[in-house]
Design a protein around this motif. Structure first.
Motif, PDB file in Angstrom:
ATOM      1  N   UNK A 195       0.824  -2.772  -3.419  1.00 27.14           N
ATOM      2  CA  UNK A 195      -0.523  -2.343  -3.818  1.00 27.14           C
ATOM      3  C   UNK A 195      -0.849  -0.977  -3.222  1.00 27.14           C
ATOM      4  N   UNK A 196      -0.535  -0.782  -1.946  1.00 29.53           N
ATOM      5  CA  UNK A 196      -0.793   0.505  -1.283  1.00 29.53           C
ATOM      6  C   UNK A 196      -0.003   1.635  -1.942  1.00 29.53           C
ATOM      7  N   UNK A 197       1.263   1.374  -2.242  1.00 30.24           N
ATOM      8  CA  UNK A 197       2.109   2.397  -2.863  1.00 30.24           C
ATOM      9  C   UNK A 197       1.587   2.766  -4.255  1.00 30.24           C
ATOM     10  N   UNK A 198       1.198   1.770  -5.028  1.00 29.54           N
ATOM     11  CA  UNK A 198       0.638   2.026  -6.365  1.00 29.54           C
ATOM     12  C   UNK A 198      -0.596   2.920  -6.285  1.00 29.54           C
ATOM     13  N   UNK A 199      -1.513   2.555  -5.401  1.00 32.20           N
ATOM     14  CA  UNK A 199      -2.745   3.338  -5.279  1.00 32.20           C
ATOM     15  C   UNK A 199      -2.477   4.746  -4.762  1.00 32.20           C
ATOM     16  N   UNK A 200      -1.535   4.871  -3.843  1.00 31.48           N
ATOM     17  CA  UNK A 200      -1.193   6.191  -3.313  1.00 31.48           C
ATOM     18  C   UNK A 200      -0.568   7.071  -4.404  1.00 31.48           C
ATOM     19  N   UNK A 217      -1.712   7.672   5.154  1.00 32.67           N
ATOM     20  CA  UNK A 217      -2.700   6.620   5.417  1.00 32.67           C
ATOM     21  C   UNK A 217      -2.794   5.686   4.204  1.00 32.67           C
ATOM     22  N   UNK A 218      -2.911   4.395   4.488  1.00 30.81           N
ATOM     23  CA  UNK A 218      -3.074   3.408   3.418  1.00 30.81           C
ATOM     24  C   UNK A 218      -4.362   3.684   2.642  1.00 30.81           C
ATOM     25  N   UNK A 219      -4.347   3.459   1.326  1.00 27.33           N
ATOM     26  CA  UNK A 219      -5.585   3.570   0.543  1.00 27.33           C
ATOM     27  C   UNK A 219      -6.600   2.523   1.008  1.00 27.33           C
ATOM     28  N   UNK A 220      -7.815   2.643   0.485  1.00 31.26           N
ATOM     29  CA  UNK A 220      -8.901   1.719   0.857  1.00 31.26           C
ATOM     30  C   UNK A 220      -8.485   0.262   0.751  1.00 31.26           C
ATOM     31  N   UNK A 221      -8.785  -0.490   1.802  1.00 34.26           N
ATOM     32  CA  UNK A 221      -8.398  -1.894   1.867  1.00 34.26           C
ATOM     33  C   UNK A 221      -8.968  -2.713   0.705  1.00 34.26           C
ATOM     34  N   UNK A 222     -10.228  -2.432   0.328  1.00 32.87           N
ATOM     35  CA  UNK A 222     -10.856  -3.183  -0.781  1.00 32.87           C
ATOM     36  C   UNK A 222     -10.088  -2.982  -2.082  1.00 32.87           C
ATOM     37  N   UNK A 223      -9.716  -1.732  -2.364  1.00 35.37           N
ATOM     38  CA  UNK A 223      -8.970  -1.445  -3.593  1.00 35.37           C
ATOM     39  C   UNK A 223      -7.607  -2.117  -3.570  1.00 35.37           C
ATOM     40  N   UNK A 257      15.850  16.860  -2.016  1.00 38.72           N
ATOM     41  CA  UNK A 257      15.148  17.730  -2.962  1.00 38.72           C
ATOM     42  C   UNK A 257      13.847  17.151  -3.489  1.00 38.72           C
ATOM     43  N   UNK A 258      13.470  15.990  -2.976  1.00 37.29           N
ATOM     44  CA  UNK A 258      12.240  15.332  -3.416  1.00 37.29           C
ATOM     45  C   UNK A 258      11.452  14.933  -2.171  1.00 37.29           C
ATOM     46  N   UNK A 259      10.173  15.242  -2.156  1.00 37.71           N
ATOM     47  CA  UNK A 259       9.318  14.850  -1.030  1.00 37.71           C
ATOM     48  C   UNK A 259       9.013  13.352  -1.165  1.00 37.71           C
ATOM     49  N   UNK A 260       9.482  12.572  -0.209  1.00 38.54           N
ATOM     50  CA  UNK A 260       9.336  11.113  -0.243  1.00 38.54           C
ATOM     51  C   UNK A 260       8.155  10.707   0.630  1.00 38.54           C
ATOM     52  N   UNK A 261       7.190  10.018   0.009  1.00 48.03           N
ATOM     53  CA  UNK A 261       5.974   9.570   0.682  1.00 48.03           C
ATOM     54  C   UNK A 261       5.915   8.048   0.662  1.00 48.03           C
ATOM     55  N   UNK A 262       5.427   7.484   1.753  1.00 48.92           N
ATOM     56  CA  UNK A 262       5.179   6.038   1.795  1.00 48.92           C
ATOM     57  C   UNK A 262       3.845   5.790   2.496  1.00 48.92           C
ATOM     58  N   UNK A 263       3.127   4.741   2.075  1.00 51.61           N
ATOM     59  CA  UNK A 263       1.917   4.366   2.815  1.00 51.61           C
ATOM     60  C   UNK A 263       2.293   3.631   4.112  1.00 51.61           C
ATOM     61  N   UNK A 264       1.351   3.564   5.044  1.00 50.77           N
ATOM     62  CA  UNK A 264       1.578   2.907   6.338  1.00 50.77           C
ATOM     63  C   UNK A 264       2.081   1.466   6.178  1.00 50.77           C
TER      64      UNK A 264
END
Length: 180
Positions: A99-104, A78-84, A40-47
């Motif tokens: 870090x990627x999950x937080x930014x996403x 897709x992973x957020x910007x590498x610099x961020x 019942x929840x859309x689960x997202x993960x970064x690469x």
């Protein structure tokens, strides 16, 4: 179902979506809670989280996650910007996946599922609602999707495979037992 939790600052945003980091993704897979959450929840993960979670494909949790990825029950973005990501890693001593999950989560304006101490601190400072695998157990019980006995067994399993303080586990146990 939109997850509702005090740790999320009241109610979570995003209409039933959540971004998971590797720690919570793996804990939910190890305890067989990931399929229930994804119903019942859309689960997202970064690469990057996908890479971390599938690094040891022979493990039970990696097989559960791989199966859910193949059916689209867990979606990779897709992973957020590498610099961020790098800046966040440096500022909060985070691993790349966290870090990627937080930014996403921030970018999508949805809650973050994390059981990682530094990520929780970063989420609080960044104003990102968050929840842990324990919150998921309590929430599933409160919504009647698992019974109390099952919830207590899942909590016991999380105690074995996770790193939780005694008080956190005791509070969750009490919440499950009193039915709220």
């Amino acid at each position: 179902s939109v997850l509702h939790y005090p740790a999320c600052g009241g109610t979570t945003a995003g209409g039933g979506m959540i971004v998971l980091d590797a720690s919570t993704l793996i804990l939910l897979a190890k305890t067989d809670l990931l399929p229930l959450l994804a119903e019942k929840t859309r689960v997202l993960i970064p690469e990057e989280v996908q890479r971390e979670a599938l690094a040891k494909p022979e493990l039970y949790d990696a097989r559960v996650i791989a199966g859910m990825l193949s059916t689209g029950k867990v979606q990779v973005l897709k992973d957020p910007q590498a610099q961020l990501c790098k800046r966040l890693q440096d500022d909060f001593a985070l691993e790349p996946g966290e870090a990627s999950a937080l930014l996403l989560a921030k970018e999508k304006r949805v809650p973050l599922g994390t059981d990682d101490g530094p990520s929780i601190k970063a989420a609080k400072l960044m104003g990102i609602p968050f929840l842990t695998a324990i919150h998921v157990v309590v929430e599933l019980c409160e919504k009647g999707r698992i019974d109390r006995q099952t919830a207590l067994a899942k909590l016991e399993r999380l105690q074995q495979v996770g790193r939780y303080g005694v008080q956190i586990l005791e509070d969750a146990r009490k919440q499950i037992q009193r039915g709220r």
